[in-house]
Design a protein around this motif. Structure first.
Motif, PDB file in Angstrom:
ATOM      1  N   LYS A  38       0.828  -1.206   0.000  1.00 57.48           N
ATOM      2  CA  LYS A  38       0.000   0.000   0.000  1.00 57.48           C
ATOM      3  C   LYS A  38       0.865   1.260   0.000  1.00 57.48           C
ATOM      4  O   LYS A  38       0.617   2.206  -0.760  1.00 57.48           O
ATOM      5  N   ARG A  39       1.897   1.265   0.844  1.00 60.01           N
ATOM      6  CA  ARG A  39       2.746   2.461   0.931  1.00 60.01           C
ATOM      7  C   ARG A  39       3.607   2.636  -0.316  1.00 60.01           C
ATOM      8  O   ARG A  39       3.843   3.766  -0.756  1.00 60.01           O
ATOM      9  N   MET A  40       4.087   1.548  -0.879  1.00 55.12           N
ATOM     10  CA  MET A  40       4.840   1.674  -2.122  1.00 55.12           C
ATOM     11  C   MET A  40       3.967   2.274  -3.216  1.00 55.12           C
ATOM     12  O   MET A  40       4.407   3.158  -3.966  1.00 55.12           O
ATOM     13  N   ALA A  41       2.736   1.798  -3.308  1.00 52.39           N
ATOM     14  CA  ALA A  41       1.825   2.330  -4.327  1.00 52.39           C
ATOM     15  C   ALA A  41       1.562   3.819  -4.107  1.00 52.39           C
ATOM     16  O   ALA A  41       1.572   4.611  -5.058  1.00 52.39           O
ATOM     17  N   SER A  42       1.369   4.226  -2.862  1.00 52.22           N
ATOM     18  CA  SER A  42       1.080   5.636  -2.581  1.00 52.22           C
ATOM     19  C   SER A  42       2.290   6.529  -2.839  1.00 52.22           C
ATOM     20  O   SER A  42       2.143   7.719  -3.112  1.00 52.22           O
ATOM     21  N   ALA A  43       3.495   5.943  -2.767  1.00 52.59           N
ATOM     22  CA  ALA A  43       4.716   6.722  -3.009  1.00 52.59           C
ATOM     23  C   ALA A  43       5.191   6.629  -4.452  1.00 52.59           C
ATOM     24  O   ALA A  43       6.248   7.167  -4.800  1.00 52.59           O
ATOM     25  N   GLY A  44       4.426   5.933  -5.297  1.00 52.36           N
ATOM     26  CA  GLY A  44       4.800   5.810  -6.699  1.00 52.36           C
ATOM     27  C   GLY A  44       5.831   4.752  -6.978  1.00 52.36           C
ATOM     28  O   GLY A  44       6.480   4.766  -8.032  1.00 52.36           O
ATOM     29  N   GLU A  45       6.008   3.805  -6.046  1.00 54.33           N
ATOM     30  CA  GLU A  45       6.951   2.700  -6.231  1.00 54.33           C
ATOM     31  C   GLU A  45       6.163   1.440  -6.564  1.00 54.33           C
ATOM     32  O   GLU A  45       5.252   1.053  -5.818  1.00 54.33           O
ATOM     33  N   ASP A  46       6.513   0.771  -7.658  1.00 53.41           N
ATOM     34  CA  ASP A  46       5.816  -0.442  -8.078  1.00 53.41           C
ATOM     35  C   ASP A  46       6.463  -1.654  -7.410  1.00 53.41           C
ATOM     36  O   ASP A  46       7.626  -1.976  -7.696  1.00 53.41           O
ATOM     37  N   PRO A  47       5.757  -2.354  -6.514  1.00 57.49           N
ATOM     38  CA  PRO A  47       6.347  -3.528  -5.850  1.00 57.49           C
ATOM     39  C   PRO A  47       6.818  -4.588  -6.836  1.00 57.49           C
ATOM     40  O   PRO A  47       7.796  -5.296  -6.569  1.00 57.49           O
ATOM     41  N   ALA A  48       6.143  -4.705  -7.966  1.00 59.78           N
ATOM     42  CA  ALA A  48       6.500  -5.731  -8.944  1.00 59.78           C
ATOM     43  C   ALA A  48       7.869  -5.492  -9.563  1.00 59.78           C
ATOM     44  O   ALA A  48       8.446  -6.411 -10.154  1.00 59.78           O
TER      45      ALA A  48
END
Length: 330
Positions: A38-48
């Motif tokens: 969730k936090r990666m997505a909100s910070a513009g970082e793609d976990p994939a």
């Protein structure tokens, strides 16, 4: 370009993404898998797009989501061997191992990983990018549990083991190694863990460093933090707030010890006496919610740097426990 994105910093969880133009590394996974995604997505970082997870030490606020996230993403985890062993003991606290049993465990884990890879290839299942893109509409609900489809006995047995990881890579403090195009230099830090490390990351002419969870600033840490462009540095507690605060005396002694955490004063002393002034950004991290205040941490650091006009160009930021810090790019 390099980028540092602090997802969380504090006693309830720590995690930071270090990126170059080609490689992305997650340093520590101290929140749940779901919260990290969730936090990666909100910070513009793609976990994939993460290439690896790198662990500083085995304390819960640095590894809480490690196993589930690594299995979810199918990426390697980098530890020192003592930290990996300590993590396994923590995840399986009732299990005791001799060294021979440990070697046998590592061999069986390698075989299980090889079997899982072979089964994945045979079944031609979609990769992590496909599965996560299907969940992109709601990153907070991204599946961090086990898949719903039936599993073979071999794969089920590996996933039933909370210590199973897709791949494990060992590094040694003081020896440089590379993850993609990022050169990593680990350095020993004084903390009450099995083999704790801080890191310097170098790529494309930019150097970033992470140094939290250390009781004092020994010479090797001071040397490692030279010529750094972005520095994440601990400023854990105010001495008076800690002494008058709610912690039991035994915990206060631990925090104040030489294997505990840096106070605002200790961080300020380093900035005034030993810091070379090279960083464009200094991020103060691991602030205690009970024994510190962001304004106090910032004030101590700013006062230390006011005595050196050459340091006034450094920008001081505060990492938070509850929300990601805006990415820092150089």
């Amino acid at each position: 370009m390099m980028r540092m994105t602090v997802l969380a910093s504090g006693s309830k969880g720590n995690s930071t993404v270090i990126s170059s133009s080609k490689t992305r590394v997650l340093v520590d996974a101290g929140l749940s898998c779901r919260e990290l995604i969730k936090r990666m997505a909100s910070a513009g970082e793609d976990p994939a797009l993460l290439d690896a997870i790198l662990i500083t030490h085995e304390h819960q606020d640095h590894v809480a989501g490690l196993g589930v996230l690594a299995r979810r993403l199918g990426i390697p985890v980098y530890f020192t061997e003592p930290t990996h062993r300590a993590w396994v003991r923590m995840v399986k606290p009732r299990t005791t191992m001799s060294y021979a049993q440990w070697l046998d465990h590592v061999q069986r884990e390698k075989e299980a990983r090889a079997n899982a890879v072979a089964l994945d290839a045979a079944e031609q299942k979609p990769g992590i990018c496909d599965s996560m893109s299907a969940e992109a509409e709601d990153p907070s609900s991204a599946g961090c549990g086990e898949p719903d489809e039936p599993e073979t006995a071999a794969k089920s047995s590996t996933k039933a083991d909370p210590t199973f990881l897709p791949a494990v890579e060992y590094f040694h403090s003081g020896r440089q190694f590379c993850i993609g195009d990022i050169e990593v230099t680990p350095f020993t830090i004084p903390h009450d863990a099995a083999d704790p490390c801080g890191f310097v990351f170098s790529s494309e002419g930019v150097r970033m460093a992470l140094a939290t969870d250390l009781g004092y600033m020994p010479p090797n840490v001071k040397a490692a933090l030279k010529r750094i462009d972005v520095l994440l540095l601990e400023s854990n507690h105010d001495l008076e707030m800690l002494k008058d605060g709610p912690y039991p005396w035994s915990v206060k002694q631990r925090v104040l010890s030489r294997v505990g955490h840096l106070s605002n004063l200790a961080t300020a002393e380093f900035l005034e006496r030993d810091y070379d002034g090279s960083a464009a950004y200094i991020v103060l991290g691991h602030l205690s919610e009970s024994n510190n205040a962001p304004e106090l941490a910032r004030l101590c650091a700013e006062q230390a740097m006011m005595n050196h006009p050459t340091l006034l160009g450094n920008r001081i930021l505060l990492a938070e426990q509850t929300a990601p810090l805006s990415p820092i790019s150089l």
